[in-house]
Design an enzyme around this catalytic site. Structure first.
Site, PDB file in Angstrom:
ATOM      1  N   THR A 103     109.741 112.052   2.900  1.00  0.00           N
ATOM      2  CA  THR A 103     110.775 112.981   2.429  1.00  0.00           C
ATOM      3  C   THR A 103     111.858 112.310   1.585  1.00  0.00           C
ATOM      4  O   THR A 103     112.700 112.992   1.005  1.00  0.00           O
ATOM      5  CB  THR A 103     111.427 113.688   3.637  1.00  0.00           C
ATOM      6  OG1 THR A 103     111.730 112.720   4.643  1.00  0.00           O
ATOM      7  CG2 THR A 103     110.470 114.725   4.217  1.00  0.00           C
ATOM      8  N   GLU A 104     111.865 110.994   1.528  1.00  0.00           N
ATOM      9  CA  GLU A 104     112.707 110.223   0.610  1.00  0.00           C
ATOM     10  C   GLU A 104     112.020 108.906   0.320  1.00  0.00           C
ATOM     11  O   GLU A 104     111.555 108.219   1.238  1.00  0.00           O
ATOM     12  CB  GLU A 104     114.078 109.884   1.219  1.00  0.00           C
ATOM     13  CG  GLU A 104     115.133 110.950   1.113  1.00  0.00           C
ATOM     14  CD  GLU A 104     116.496 110.432   1.585  1.00  0.00           C
ATOM     15  OE1 GLU A 104     117.371 111.257   1.859  1.00  0.00           O
ATOM     16  OE2 GLU A 104     116.672 109.200   1.697  1.00  0.00           O
ATOM     17  N   THR A 105     111.985 108.516  -0.951  1.00  0.00           N
ATOM     18  CA  THR A 105     111.574 107.174  -1.347  1.00  0.00           C
ATOM     19  C   THR A 105     111.968 106.970  -2.799  1.00  0.00           C
ATOM     20  O   THR A 105     112.002 107.921  -3.594  1.00  0.00           O
ATOM     21  CB  THR A 105     110.069 106.933  -1.154  1.00  0.00           C
ATOM     22  OG1 THR A 105     109.798 105.539  -1.328  1.00  0.00           O
ATOM     23  CG2 THR A 105     109.223 107.748  -2.118  1.00  0.00           C
ATOM     24  N   TYR A 113     119.214 119.520   1.550  1.00  0.00           N
ATOM     25  CA  TYR A 113     119.619 118.938   2.830  1.00  0.00           C
ATOM     26  C   TYR A 113     120.433 119.887   3.708  1.00  0.00           C
ATOM     27  O   TYR A 113     120.528 119.671   4.919  1.00  0.00           O
ATOM     28  CB  TYR A 113     120.426 117.660   2.598  1.00  0.00           C
ATOM     29  CG  TYR A 113     119.606 116.544   2.011  1.00  0.00           C
ATOM     30  CD1 TYR A 113     119.065 115.550   2.829  1.00  0.00           C
ATOM     31  CD2 TYR A 113     119.363 116.462   0.642  1.00  0.00           C
ATOM     32  CE1 TYR A 113     118.314 114.518   2.304  1.00  0.00           C
ATOM     33  CE2 TYR A 113     118.613 115.432   0.106  1.00  0.00           C
ATOM     34  CZ  TYR A 113     118.082 114.464   0.937  1.00  0.00           C
ATOM     35  OH  TYR A 113     117.324 113.437   0.413  1.00  0.00           O
TER      36      TYR A 113
END
Length: 412
Positions: free
Chosen positions: A343-345, A194
């Site tokens: 990109t996020e899950t 990040y």
């Protein structure tokens, strides 16, 4: 026959005594009528004695002792002895001279292998007791074995996982800690970071060296594009082949930042990175809702990058997570005409329920399996380990720290 010479040794006590040079007790001596003592001639110098008139009388007695017989060979070398006691006749024949022993065949010498000098090894430490059974860990998401093969630049990879280099107290993890963390992470083609603090880009590059893993890097603060882009370039050292994509910001529009600010930051990052030799994708990452509401941030990116969590919807059970995420991917792809990368899950293992969305290890496993079944590519799971450094807010349901696919990081 070899001639045998017989020596007969006979002597008396007088002869034997006279031949002894060492200290011994002498016969009792009579000293006049009034004095009797033992005189040691070897120590008469030890002290001065009073002068005395001494008359000494010595009596000697002759005693017959045994005779010693020595047998010698023709070369004059003794080879046997015998003893004849008084009133006993000597043997009539000498013992046979022993035959010389046959020379044994020479034996081949094998030098022992050299041994290393002793290092005084310490005793092996006792083996630790077996640890108590741990609580069931969430299952690894459906992904290829090994490192998942070689990832392409940008979309086209199968699966990835996000990683944050922070300890529970918000301090930076050391190079050794990052290396230890990545020793447990496998089966992914992409690792998402990040930001650029804590030397994370360089540390993760080192931890994944020799693998086919590529990095989805991040410029966390859109106001620090120049600085963070330079930090990335310095860590990469000209080898951009390890980079899958670079993002600018994470859910900034969803948090209230103007889309125009994000679009400008994307353009700036692209220019700075290009000057350092990078020509790969540059994007911004935001929630699926923000991406639909502001398609211009997707249009400014090289592909659409969304964070999509069924848990926060509150109306979707864990086993339906795959359908939920795929529905948003299809919707955004249709609206923008661009490839969509998740990109996020994921799903939390602990926390409070959000409607029918209930955090638990079992539901975490069900959600990950559902997502892997619905989407076979371009998925980055959240996250590798529990983020114990995070704090819960009013809309995180006490679950903010517990999304890790591998539970707590080593040493946490």
């Amino acid at each position: 026959m070899k001639a045998t010479v017989l020596f007969t040794l006979a002597g008396t006590i007088v002869t034997l005594a006279a031949s002894q040079p060492h200290r011994m007790l002498f016969p009792t001596q009579s000293v006049g009528a009034t004095l009797t003592e033992r005189v040691d001639p070897l120590h008469q110098h030890a002290k001065r004695h009073a002068q005395q008139n001494v008359e000494v009388q010595t009596a000697w007695t002759t005693v017959d002792g045994p005779d010693i017989i020595v047998y010698i060979d023709s070369d004059g070398k003794p080879y046997s002895t015998g003893t004849v006691y008084p009133n006993q006749h000597p043997p009539t024949a000498a013992p046979q001279v022993p035959a010389p022993a046959a020379n044994p065949p020479p034996q081949e010498f094998h030098a022992p292998p050299p041994t290393a000098p002793s290092q005084n090894p310490q005793p092996a430490p006792p083996q630790p007791a077996a640890p108590a059974p741990a609580s069931p860990a969430p299952a690894q998401p459906v992904s290829p074995s090994g490192d998942g093969g070689s990832a392409t630049t940008g979309p086209g990879f199968k699966s990835g996982v996000s990683y944050s280099p922070y300890n529970g107290d918000n301090s930076c993890k050391s190079t050794e800690q990052v290396t230890s963390d990545f020793a447990q992470i496998s089966g992914y083609q992409v690792i998402r970071l990040y930001g650029t603090d804590c030397n994370q880009v360089e540390n993760v590059l080192a931890a994944t060296k020799g693998s086919n893993v590529k990095l989805f890097l991040g410029i966390f603060d859109p106001a620090q594009v120049q600085k963070e882009a330079e930090t990335i370039a310095n860590a990469i050292r000209g080898d951009w082949s390890k980079v899958n994509a670079i993002s600018v910001g994470n859910e900034m529009v969803n948090k209230g930042t103007s889309p125009d600010v994000i679009i400008a930051a994307i353009g700036q990052a692209r220019d700075v990175l290009k000057n350092s030799g990078y020509t790969g994708p540059v994007v911004t990452v935001d929630t699926m809702v923000a991406m639909v509401d502001h398609p211009e941030i997707c249009e400014a990116s090289d592909f659409c990058a969304i964070n999509c969590h069924a848990f926060f919807d509150g109306k979707v059970p864990a086993e339906k997570s795959g359908e939920f995420v795929k529905g948003w991917v299809d919707k955004i792809a249709k609206a923008t005409g661009k490839t969509v990368v998740v990109t996020e899950t994921g799903w939390p293992t602990q926390g409070s329920p959000n409607g029918i969305a209930i955090p638990s290890p079992q539901n975490h496993q069900a959600a990950i399996s559902s997502i892997g079944g619905a989407l076979s590519s371009n998925v980055i799971y959240f996250s590798a380990y529990n983020d114990l450094w995070k704090k819960d807010g009013p809309n995180t349901f006490g679950a903010e720290r517990f999304w890790g696919l591998l539970g707590n990081a080593p040493g946490s």
